[in-house]
Design a protein around this motif. Structure first.
Motif, PDB file in Angstrom:
ATOM      1  N   ALA A  58       0.729  -0.932   0.208  1.00 41.35           N
ATOM      2  CA  ALA A  58      -0.196   0.289   0.449  1.00 41.35           C
ATOM      3  C   ALA A  58       1.060   1.469  -0.232  1.00 41.35           C
ATOM      4  CB  ALA A  58      -0.841   0.199   1.377  1.00 41.35           C
ATOM      5  N   MET A  59       2.117   0.654   0.900  1.00 41.52           N
ATOM      6  CA  MET A  59       2.646   2.397   0.679  1.00 41.52           C
ATOM      7  C   MET A  59       3.435   2.170  -0.242  1.00 41.52           C
ATOM      8  SD  MET A  59       1.640   3.600   3.145  1.00 41.52           S
ATOM      9  CE  MET A  59       2.387   5.374   2.714  1.00 41.52           C
ATOM     10  N   ARG A  60       3.187   1.325  -1.179  1.00 41.50           N
ATOM     11  CA  ARG A  60       4.808   1.418  -1.856  1.00 41.50           C
ATOM     12  C   ARG A  60       3.457   2.036  -3.400  1.00 41.50           C
ATOM     13  NH1 ARG A  60       8.446  -3.840  -2.766  1.00 41.50           N
ATOM     14  NH2 ARG A  60      10.036  -3.149  -1.027  1.00 41.50           N
ATOM     15  N   PHE A  61       2.103   1.843  -3.719  1.00 43.35           N
ATOM     16  CA  PHE A  61       1.871   2.103  -3.863  1.00 43.35           C
ATOM     17  C   PHE A  61       1.428   4.044  -4.033  1.00 43.35           C
ATOM     18  CE2 PHE A  61      -3.311   2.285  -5.172  1.00 43.35           C
ATOM     19  CZ  PHE A  61      -2.912   2.001  -6.921  1.00 43.35           C
ATOM     20  N   VAL A  62       0.747   4.202  -2.727  1.00 41.79           N
ATOM     21  CA  VAL A  62       1.434   5.639  -2.029  1.00 41.79           C
ATOM     22  C   VAL A  62       2.198   6.648  -2.817  1.00 41.79           C
ATOM     23  CG1 VAL A  62       0.824   7.655  -0.550  1.00 41.79           C
ATOM     24  CG2 VAL A  62      -1.166   5.327  -0.765  1.00 41.79           C
ATOM     25  N   THR A  63       3.058   5.249  -3.072  1.00 42.43           N
ATOM     26  CA  THR A  63       5.219   6.602  -2.969  1.00 42.43           C
ATOM     27  C   THR A  63       4.436   6.263  -4.973  1.00 42.43           C
ATOM     28  OG1 THR A  63       6.160   5.760  -1.210  1.00 42.43           O
ATOM     29  CG2 THR A  63       7.555   6.581  -3.125  1.00 42.43           C
ATOM     30  N   ALA A  64       3.770   5.407  -5.401  1.00 42.13           N
ATOM     31  CA  ALA A  64       4.547   6.202  -7.147  1.00 42.13           C
ATOM     32  C   ALA A  64       2.770   6.607  -7.700  1.00 42.13           C
ATOM     33  CB  ALA A  64       3.992   3.902  -7.428  1.00 42.13           C
ATOM     34  N   ILE A  65       1.970   6.991  -6.531  1.00 39.31           N
ATOM     35  CA  ILE A  65       0.936   7.895  -6.848  1.00 39.31           C
ATOM     36  C   ILE A  65       1.548   9.345  -6.434  1.00 39.31           C
ATOM     37  CG2 ILE A  65      -1.615   8.750  -6.130  1.00 39.31           C
ATOM     38  CD1 ILE A  65      -1.957   5.956  -5.856  1.00 39.31           C
ATOM     39  N   ASP A  66       2.454   9.307  -5.845  1.00 40.08           N
ATOM     40  CA  ASP A  66       2.950  10.903  -5.267  1.00 40.08           C
ATOM     41  C   ASP A  66       4.324  10.909  -6.098  1.00 40.08           C
ATOM     42  OD1 ASP A  66       3.784  13.111  -3.454  1.00 40.08           O
ATOM     43  OD2 ASP A  66       5.291  11.650  -3.027  1.00 40.08           O
ATOM     44  N   MET A  67       4.814   9.937  -7.197  1.00 44.13           N
ATOM     45  CA  MET A  67       5.558  10.412  -7.789  1.00 44.13           C
ATOM     46  C   MET A  67       5.256  10.401  -9.259  1.00 44.13           C
ATOM     47  SD  MET A  67       8.587   7.198  -7.075  1.00 44.13           S
ATOM     48  CE  MET A  67       9.552   7.399  -8.167  1.00 44.13           C
ATOM     49  N   ALA A  68       4.178   9.748  -9.900  1.00 39.63           N
ATOM     50  CA  ALA A  68       2.907  10.587 -11.173  1.00 39.63           C
ATOM     51  C   ALA A  68       2.185  10.861 -10.547  1.00 39.63           C
ATOM     52  CB  ALA A  68       2.626   8.997 -11.965  1.00 39.63           C
ATOM     53  N   HIS A  69       1.529  10.710  -9.858  1.00 43.04           N
ATOM     54  CA  HIS A  69       0.516  12.495  -9.216  1.00 43.04           C
ATOM     55  C   HIS A  69      -0.382  12.672  -8.249  1.00 43.04           C
ATOM     56  CE1 HIS A  69      -0.717  10.973 -14.000  1.00 43.04           C
ATOM     57  NE2 HIS A  69      -1.019   9.435 -13.426  1.00 43.04           N
ATOM     58  N   PRO A  70       0.284  13.806  -7.738  1.00 41.30           N
ATOM     59  CA  PRO A  70       1.119  13.367  -6.993  1.00 41.30           C
ATOM     60  C   PRO A  70      -0.589  14.374  -5.601  1.00 41.30           C
ATOM     61  CG  PRO A  70       2.070  15.441  -7.079  1.00 41.30           C
ATOM     62  CD  PRO A  70       1.559  14.072  -8.761  1.00 41.30           C
ATOM     63  N   GLU A  71      -1.567  15.349  -7.059  1.00 44.15           N
ATOM     64  CA  GLU A  71      -2.671  15.091  -6.517  1.00 44.15           C
ATOM     65  C   GLU A  71      -3.574  14.251  -5.784  1.00 44.15           C
ATOM     66  OE1 GLU A  71      -2.967  14.438 -10.479  1.00 44.15           O
ATOM     67  OE2 GLU A  71      -1.688  15.207  -9.634  1.00 44.15           O
ATOM     68  N   PHE A  72      -3.181  12.924  -6.278  1.00 45.52           N
ATOM     69  CA  PHE A  72      -4.129  12.161  -5.829  1.00 45.52           C
ATOM     70  C   PHE A  72      -3.709  11.597  -4.270  1.00 45.52           C
ATOM     71  CE2 PHE A  72      -5.665  12.292  -9.616  1.00 45.52           C
ATOM     72  CZ  PHE A  72      -7.003  11.885  -9.625  1.00 45.52           C
ATOM     73  N   VAL A  73      -2.429  12.155  -3.570  1.00 48.70           N
ATOM     74  CA  VAL A  73      -1.627  10.994  -2.612  1.00 48.70           C
ATOM     75  C   VAL A  73      -2.746  11.135  -1.355  1.00 48.70           C
ATOM     76  CG1 VAL A  73      -0.423  11.283  -0.517  1.00 48.70           C
ATOM     77  CG2 VAL A  73       0.596  11.071  -3.339  1.00 48.70           C
TER      78      VAL A  73
END
Length: 186
Positions: A58-73
């Motif tokens: 889950a935290m890797r998923f959130v990290t990936a989102i932070d890297m590509a789409h930070p507006e969705f973190v």
């Protein structure tokens, strides 16, 4: 599990690393004669429990989102919290991560890309670096809040430190549900 003489047994699994556990420890020790219970102290290893119940994917998923789409973190994180703590649902399986992303409004094709990224060295390294940075500030658990005031970092641990944080920031703590400020219409 019953104790001798019909007394009830209450087991406390604990690690001295956890300040919340210390509070529970002291309360149970104080209440053992009041409640007529046998308190069985069971030393455990918090990191082992955390590792076994794992939020790593889950935290890797959130990290990936932070890297590509930070507006969705924020919204994806909120959906993951709702799953695990409100609706008692999984947060470790790919379907669970995709469901949380969908509820947060992240387009399905982008969520699939983020899911594929969680095993990449870039995501793993970014999550590791963030964790190490928290440790370097002195974090020993989470939530760890670091306020940077006048060039100095100040670490706050736990969800009950907002009044102290407000004082440091020169602000007023208005409780967990502050009134919403009216937006000016200029």
């Amino acid at each position: 599990m019953a104790g001798g003489g019909g007394r009830k047994v209450v087991e406390l699994f604990f690690d001295v690393l956890s300040p919340y556990t210390w509070l529970g420890f002291e309360v149970l020790c104080r209440y053992r004669s009041i409640w007529n219970i046998d308190v069985k102290l069971r030393p455990g290893f918090l990191s082992g429990i955390i590792h076994a119940t794992g939020s790593l994917s889950a935290m890797r998923f959130v990290t990936a989102i932070d890297m590509a789409h930070p507006e969705f973190v924020e919204s994806v994180s909120r959906e993951l919290w709702k799953r695990i703590w409100s609706t008692d649902e999984d947060i470790t399986q790919p379907e669970s991560l995709l469901s949380a992303a969908q509820k947060a409004g992240l387009p399905s094709e982008e969520a699939q890309k983020m899911l594929k990224m969680i095993s990449s060295p870039e995501v793993k390294n970014r999550l590791r670096d963030s964790t190490e940075e928290a440790l370097n500030y002195g974090a020993f658990g989470m939530p760890a809040i670091v306020a940077h005031v006048k060039g100095t970092p100040h670490l706050f641990f736990g969800c009950d430190r907002f009044e102290l944080l407000a004082h440091l920031l020169g602000e007023k703590w208005l409780g967990p549900l502050p009134p919403v400020k009216a937006k000016s219409h200029m």
